[in-house]
Design a protein around this motif. Sequence first.
Motif, short mmCIF file in Angstrom:
data_model
loop_
_atom_site.label_atom_id
_atom_site.label_comp_id
_atom_site.label_asym_id
_atom_site.label_seq_id
_atom_site.Cartn_x
_atom_site.Cartn_y
_atom_site.Cartn_z
N ALA A 182 0.77 -1.23 -0.02
CA ALA A 182 0.02 0.01 0.17
C ALA A 182 0.81 1.22 0.12
O ALA A 182 0.59 2.26 -0.52
CB ALA A 182 -0.94 0.02 1.16
N LYS A 183 2.11 1.05 0.62
CA LYS A 183 3.07 2.19 0.58
C LYS A 183 3.84 2.48 -0.72
O LYS A 183 4.62 3.34 -0.85
CB LYS A 183 3.90 2.33 1.75
CG LYS A 183 2.95 2.41 3.30
CD LYS A 183 3.94 2.19 4.37
CE LYS A 183 3.02 2.21 5.71
NZ LYS A 183 3.91 1.91 6.98
N GLY A 184 3.77 1.31 -1.65
CA GLY A 184 4.41 1.53 -2.81
C GLY A 184 5.83 0.94 -2.81
O GLY A 184 6.54 1.19 -3.44
N LEU A 185 6.04 0.00 -1.56
CA LEU A 185 7.40 -0.23 -1.52
C LEU A 185 7.87 -1.86 -1.87
O LEU A 185 8.86 -2.30 -2.04
CB LEU A 185 7.87 -0.36 -0.20
CG LEU A 185 7.60 1.15 0.40
CD1 LEU A 185 8.13 1.13 1.86
CD2 LEU A 185 8.75 1.87 -0.07
N LEU A 186 6.72 -2.61 -2.33
CA LEU A 186 6.77 -4.02 -3.07
C LEU A 186 6.19 -3.79 -4.42
O LEU A 186 5.12 -3.06 -4.62
CB LEU A 186 5.95 -4.88 -2.20
CG LEU A 186 6.48 -5.12 -0.75
CD1 LEU A 186 5.60 -5.97 -0.07
CD2 LEU A 186 7.87 -5.45 -0.78
N ALA A 187 6.93 -4.52 -5.20
CA ALA A 187 6.35 -4.77 -6.66
C ALA A 187 5.31 -6.01 -6.67
O ALA A 187 5.05 -6.47 -5.80
CB ALA A 187 7.68 -4.82 -7.53
N GLU A 188 4.92 -5.97 -7.72
CA GLU A 188 3.88 -7.28 -7.90
C GLU A 188 4.50 -8.47 -7.61
O GLU A 188 5.65 -8.74 -7.62
CB GLU A 188 3.52 -7.43 -9.59
CG GLU A 188 2.85 -6.17 -10.03
CD GLU A 188 1.44 -6.43 -10.56
OE1 GLU A 188 1.05 -7.79 -10.59
OE2 GLU A 188 0.71 -5.70 -10.93
N GLY A 189 3.42 -9.31 -6.65
CA GLY A 189 3.93 -10.75 -6.24
C GLY A 189 4.53 -10.46 -4.80
O GLY A 189 4.96 -11.39 -4.35
#
Length: 191
Positions: free
Chosen positions: A181-188
Amino acid sequence: MRVTSDAADERRLMTCVANGDAQAFAQLVTRHTPMVHGIAWRMLGDAVEAEDVVQETFTKMWVNARGWTPAGGGLGGWLRRISTNACLDRLRRPRFVSDQGLPERVDEAAPADLAIDAARRRDAVAASIQALPDRQRAAIVLTYYEGVSNAEAASILNIGVKAVESLLVRGRQSLTQSLAAKGLLAEGGRE
C-alpha cells in the motif's frame, strides 16, 4: 569459545549473581544488553522505553537469580522471555496521546538519494511492524530480528509452535499488504 563453555560460564556467573556478586552481574549485563535492548527497541519503537525494559529485565535477573535454572534456551532465552513480556506489558498499558506532533530530527549525514530511499524504506518497515498486533509483532521480532527458532519463540510467548507459525503467517501477510500500500513492493510481494 565453544557454546558449552559459554553455557557453563553463564551458569557459573548466575550462581555468583545469586550470591550477590556485582562483578558477575556486570559481566552478564554487558554480555546481554545488546540483545535485550534490540528486542525492546524493535517491539516498542522508543529508545527511552527500550532502556526502561533493559533496566527492568536486568533488575529481574538480579532479584530472581536464585530461582534461575539453565533449562530451555539458557540465560539468553530466559532474558528474551523477561524482556518480551516487559514489552508486551508496556504495549498493553494506556498511553498518553498529545495533539502536538513529534519534533523532526535533523539528519546530519550528507544528502544522498540512496541513503534517503533506504531510510524511507527502513522507516516504512518499522512503522508497519509497529502497526502489527502485539503478539504478531513479538513473533516477527523474535524470529526475524533476534533469530530465535519458532520453538524458542513459542516458549518465550508461552504458546504452541503452531500458534507462533500462525502469528508469523498473519504478520507477514499484514506487512506485505502494508508495504504494498505504501508502494514499496512490486507485484507478487517482492521488490
